[in-house]
Design an enzyme around this catalytic site. Structure first.
Site, mmCIF file in Angstrom:
data_model
loop_
_atom_site.group_PDB
_atom_site.id
_atom_site.type_symbol
_atom_site.label_atom_id
_atom_site.label_comp_id
_atom_site.label_asym_id
_atom_site.label_seq_id
_atom_site.Cartn_x
_atom_site.Cartn_y
_atom_site.Cartn_z
ATOM 1 N N GLU A 114 -9.513 -10.735 -7.202
ATOM 2 C CA GLU A 114 -8.525 -9.796 -7.245
ATOM 3 C C GLU A 114 -7.262 -9.825 -8.300
ATOM 4 O O GLU A 114 -6.985 -8.918 -8.834
ATOM 5 C CB GLU A 114 -8.082 -9.555 -5.934
ATOM 6 C CG GLU A 114 -9.114 -9.295 -4.795
ATOM 7 C CD GLU A 114 -8.744 -9.713 -3.385
ATOM 8 O OE1 GLU A 114 -9.659 -9.275 -2.581
ATOM 9 O OE2 GLU A 114 -7.410 -9.917 -3.081
ATOM 10 N N TYR A 165 -12.510 -2.488 -4.046
ATOM 11 C CA TYR A 165 -12.935 -2.713 -2.873
ATOM 12 C C TYR A 165 -14.514 -2.648 -2.831
ATOM 13 O O TYR A 165 -15.040 -2.412 -1.803
ATOM 14 C CB TYR A 165 -12.348 -1.579 -2.135
ATOM 15 C CG TYR A 165 -11.093 -1.762 -1.521
ATOM 16 C CD1 TYR A 165 -10.768 -2.985 -0.620
ATOM 17 C CD2 TYR A 165 -9.830 -0.988 -1.908
ATOM 18 C CE1 TYR A 165 -9.421 -2.926 -0.057
ATOM 19 C CE2 TYR A 165 -8.729 -1.218 -1.256
ATOM 20 C CZ TYR A 165 -8.226 -2.255 -0.273
ATOM 21 O OH TYR A 165 -7.362 -2.561 -0.291
ATOM 22 N N LYS A 205 0.931 -1.284 -0.123
ATOM 23 C CA LYS A 205 0.003 0.017 0.107
ATOM 24 C C LYS A 205 0.906 1.272 -0.013
ATOM 25 O O LYS A 205 1.983 1.289 0.349
ATOM 26 C CB LYS A 205 -1.049 0.027 1.495
ATOM 27 C CG LYS A 205 -1.902 -1.123 1.231
ATOM 28 C CD LYS A 205 -3.142 -1.076 2.341
ATOM 29 C CE LYS A 205 -4.008 -2.191 2.056
ATOM 30 N NZ LYS A 205 -5.173 -1.910 3.056
ATOM 31 N N HIS A 264 -2.280 -5.380 1.652
ATOM 32 C CA HIS A 264 -3.431 -6.038 1.446
ATOM 33 C C HIS A 264 -3.143 -7.488 1.070
ATOM 34 O O HIS A 264 -2.109 -7.781 0.201
ATOM 35 C CB HIS A 264 -4.278 -5.359 0.376
ATOM 36 C CG HIS A 264 -5.260 -6.314 -0.034
ATOM 37 N ND1 HIS A 264 -6.589 -6.484 0.709
ATOM 38 C CD2 HIS A 264 -5.781 -7.034 -1.159
ATOM 39 C CE1 HIS A 264 -7.501 -7.066 0.121
ATOM 40 N NE2 HIS A 264 -6.863 -7.784 -1.033
ATOM 41 N N ASN A 272 -2.096 0.500 6.518
ATOM 42 C CA ASN A 272 -1.866 -0.842 7.263
ATOM 43 C C ASN A 272 -0.710 -1.754 6.280
ATOM 44 O O ASN A 272 -0.690 -2.837 6.451
ATOM 45 C CB ASN A 272 -3.035 -1.567 7.817
ATOM 46 C CG ASN A 272 -3.638 -2.273 6.542
ATOM 47 O OD1 ASN A 272 -3.763 -1.852 5.363
ATOM 48 N ND2 ASN A 272 -4.779 -3.280 6.811
HETATM 49 P P1 CMP Z 1 -7.756 -4.642 3.155
HETATM 50 O O1 CMP Z 1 -6.999 -5.909 3.550
HETATM 51 O O2 CMP Z 1 -6.992 -3.844 2.236
HETATM 52 O O3 CMP Z 1 -9.288 -4.649 2.864
HETATM 53 C C1 CMP Z 1 -10.054 -3.371 3.194
HETATM 54 C C2 CMP Z 1 -9.338 -2.386 3.918
HETATM 55 O O4 CMP Z 1 -10.384 -1.366 4.672
HETATM 56 C C3 CMP Z 1 -8.556 -3.014 5.129
HETATM 57 O O5 CMP Z 1 -7.441 -3.756 4.634
HETATM 58 C C4 CMP Z 1 -8.051 -1.733 5.883
HETATM 59 O O6 CMP Z 1 -7.083 -1.123 5.404
HETATM 60 C C5 CMP Z 1 -9.426 -0.853 5.784
HETATM 61 N N1 CMP Z 1 -10.277 -0.673 6.751
HETATM 62 C C6 CMP Z 1 -10.594 0.363 7.391
HETATM 63 N N2 CMP Z 1 -11.623 0.496 8.578
HETATM 64 C C7 CMP Z 1 -11.881 -0.993 8.503
HETATM 65 C C8 CMP Z 1 -12.722 -1.832 9.410
HETATM 66 N N3 CMP Z 1 -13.378 -1.119 10.292
HETATM 67 N N4 CMP Z 1 -12.804 -3.206 9.137
HETATM 68 C C9 CMP Z 1 -12.008 -3.743 8.246
HETATM 69 N N5 CMP Z 1 -11.192 -2.906 7.243
HETATM 70 C C10 CMP Z 1 -11.033 -1.634 7.488
#
Ligand code: CMP
Length: 142
Positions: A127, A50, A10, A116, A113
């Site tokens: 994906e 997403y 990311k 992904h 974070n």
């Molecule tokens: P990712 O695995 O990229 O998939 C969806 C993303 O939404 C997740 O990682 C997080 O970075 C983001 N996100 C933000 N808030 C939430 C939440 N409450 N629960 C899950 N994903 C979240």
């Protein structure tokens, strides 16, 4: 079984110059990088990727973050690749990520974070196809 999973490094991790460290963790864990590309996602690309989260309250922030800078999109291949990648990443929320995982080491917030990874064989297939044609996937020959 040998699986493929989809991975994104990311914008926060690209900005921190830790692409190499993250790839190294995948390689040391026996995951082969069989496709990879850098891109700066458009809003439309991020929203489509997403789409399953489109009704969640965090969706606008998620799309804004994922379009804030370049990312690496890639396909990892190996034994139990989907679960193995998720172990290496740690929990989505960095506060819950186990020590030594990518997110424990580098993630700042639940949006920023670092990585992904697909959560199931069905999402991996969707994906991977969202970003790669079959012809762009390069399984090892040596
Ligand atoms: P990712 O695995 O990229 O998939 C969806 C993303 O939404 C997740 O990682 C997080 O970075 C983001 N996100 C933000 N808030 C939430 C939440 N409450 N629960 C899950 N994903 C979240």
């Amino acid at each position: 079984a040998i699986e493929r999973t989809f991975s994104i490094i990311k914008p926060d991790a690209v900005s921190k110059n830790i692409i190499g460290d993250i790839e190294s963790r995948f390689e040391k864990a026996g995951l082969n990088i069989v496709a990879a590309r850098m891109l700066h996602m458009s809003q439309q690309q991020a929203e489509g990727f997403y789409a399953e989260h489109s009704e969640r309250p965090f969706f606008p922030d998620l799309v804004a973050f994922m379009t804030s800078g370049p990312v690496i999109v890639q396909v990892l291949e190996g034994e139990n690749a989907i679960a193995r990648n998720r172990e290496l990443m740690g929990a989505t929320n960095p506060k819950e990520a186990e020590a030594g995982t990518i997110r424990a080491d580098y993630a700042e917030t639940i949006d920023a974070n670092a990585v992904h990874g697909s959560d199931s064989p069905e999402s991996a297939e969707r994906e991977i196809a969202y970003f790669f044609d079959d012809s762009e996937i390069c399984p090892r020959t040596i």
